[in-house]
Structures are given as structure tokens and as C-alpha cells.
Scaffold this motif. Structure first.
Motif, PDB file in Angstrom:
ATOM      1  N   GLN A   2      -7.980  56.976  78.157  1.00  0.00           N
ATOM      2  CA  GLN A   2      -7.598  58.589  78.257  1.00  0.00           C
ATOM      3  C   GLN A   2      -6.129  58.569  78.179  1.00  0.00           C
ATOM      4  O   GLN A   2      -5.580  57.710  78.815  1.00  0.00           O
ATOM      5  N   THR A   3      -5.568  59.411  77.617  1.00  0.00           N
ATOM      6  CA  THR A   3      -4.320  60.019  77.666  1.00  0.00           C
ATOM      7  C   THR A   3      -3.854  60.576  78.941  1.00  0.00           C
ATOM      8  O   THR A   3      -4.801  61.390  79.374  1.00  0.00           O
ATOM      9  N   ASN A   4      -2.468  60.488  79.502  1.00  0.00           N
ATOM     10  CA  ASN A   4      -2.076  61.185  80.558  1.00  0.00           C
ATOM     11  C   ASN A   4      -0.787  61.893  80.433  1.00  0.00           C
ATOM     12  O   ASN A   4      -0.367  62.240  81.347  1.00  0.00           O
ATOM     13  N   ARG A  10       5.488  63.904  75.855  1.00  0.00           N
ATOM     14  CA  ARG A  10       5.523  62.965  74.866  1.00  0.00           C
ATOM     15  C   ARG A  10       6.651  63.068  73.778  1.00  0.00           C
ATOM     16  O   ARG A  10       7.324  62.098  73.536  1.00  0.00           O
ATOM     17  N   THR A  42       5.681  54.457  75.582  1.00  0.00           N
ATOM     18  CA  THR A  42       4.867  55.561  76.482  1.00  0.00           C
ATOM     19  C   THR A  42       4.462  56.725  75.822  1.00  0.00           C
ATOM     20  O   THR A  42       3.373  57.231  75.682  1.00  0.00           O
ATOM     21  N   TRP A  45       2.111  55.972  72.617  1.00  0.00           N
ATOM     22  CA  TRP A  45       0.811  55.755  73.125  1.00  0.00           C
ATOM     23  C   TRP A  45       0.207  56.785  73.893  1.00  0.00           C
ATOM     24  O   TRP A  45      -1.055  56.838  74.201  1.00  0.00           O
ATOM     25  N   SER A  46       1.056  57.829  74.244  1.00  0.00           N
ATOM     26  CA  SER A  46       0.503  58.937  75.156  1.00  0.00           C
ATOM     27  C   SER A  46       0.105  58.595  76.404  1.00  0.00           C
ATOM     28  O   SER A  46      -0.947  59.269  76.859  1.00  0.00           O
ATOM     29  N   ARG A  47       0.273  57.399  76.923  1.00  0.00           N
ATOM     30  CA  ARG A  47      -0.220  56.837  78.148  1.00  0.00           C
ATOM     31  C   ARG A  47       1.017  56.470  79.078  1.00  0.00           C
ATOM     32  O   ARG A  47       1.819  55.517  78.533  1.00  0.00           O
TER      33      ARG A  47
END
Length: 62
Positions: A2-4, A10, A42, A45-47
Motif C-alpha cells: 500500500q502506498t503512503n 510524491r 521513495t 515507489w510512492s512508499r
């Protein structure tokens, strides 16, 4: 996974990462600019592992 990371977060991470890497390649800030890989990756990857540890989520909830 899941992205955070939200879209604004981003975009800022990618822009900052590219700017730091570009400055390192240009010789303006030295090797420390390669730390720009962290926000760049990061952002791509959106994480963010640190956000996961802290329970932070900058994206839309729902």
C-alpha cells in the motif's frame, strides 16, 4: 504494498531528488547530492519506510 505518499508529496520528492542528483553531477554540491536518490526512489515507489514506522500517510484516505 500500500502506498503512503500522496501526489503532492510524491512530486516534491521526485523534484528534490532530481535537483540534488543534478547538482551532484554538476559538481555544485559534491557527493552529498547523491542522497537525492532517497527522495527520488521513495517518490517513484510512492512508499516511504519512515512514514510507515511513524504511521504517517499523506495520500487521500478512503
Amino acid at each position: 504494498m500500500q502506498t503512503n505518499i500522496g501526489s503532492l508529496d510524491r512530486g516534491l520528492r521526485i523534484a528534490l531528488g532530481l535537483a540534488l542528483i543534478g547538482a551532484a553531477l554538476g559538481g555544485w554540491i559534491g557527493p552529498w547530492g547523491w542522497l537525492g536518490l532517497v527522495p527520488l526512489l521513495t517518490g517513484l515507489w510512492s512508499r516511504c519506510p519512515l512514514y510507515t514506522l511513524l504511521g504517517v500517510h499523506t495520500g487521500r484516505s478512503g
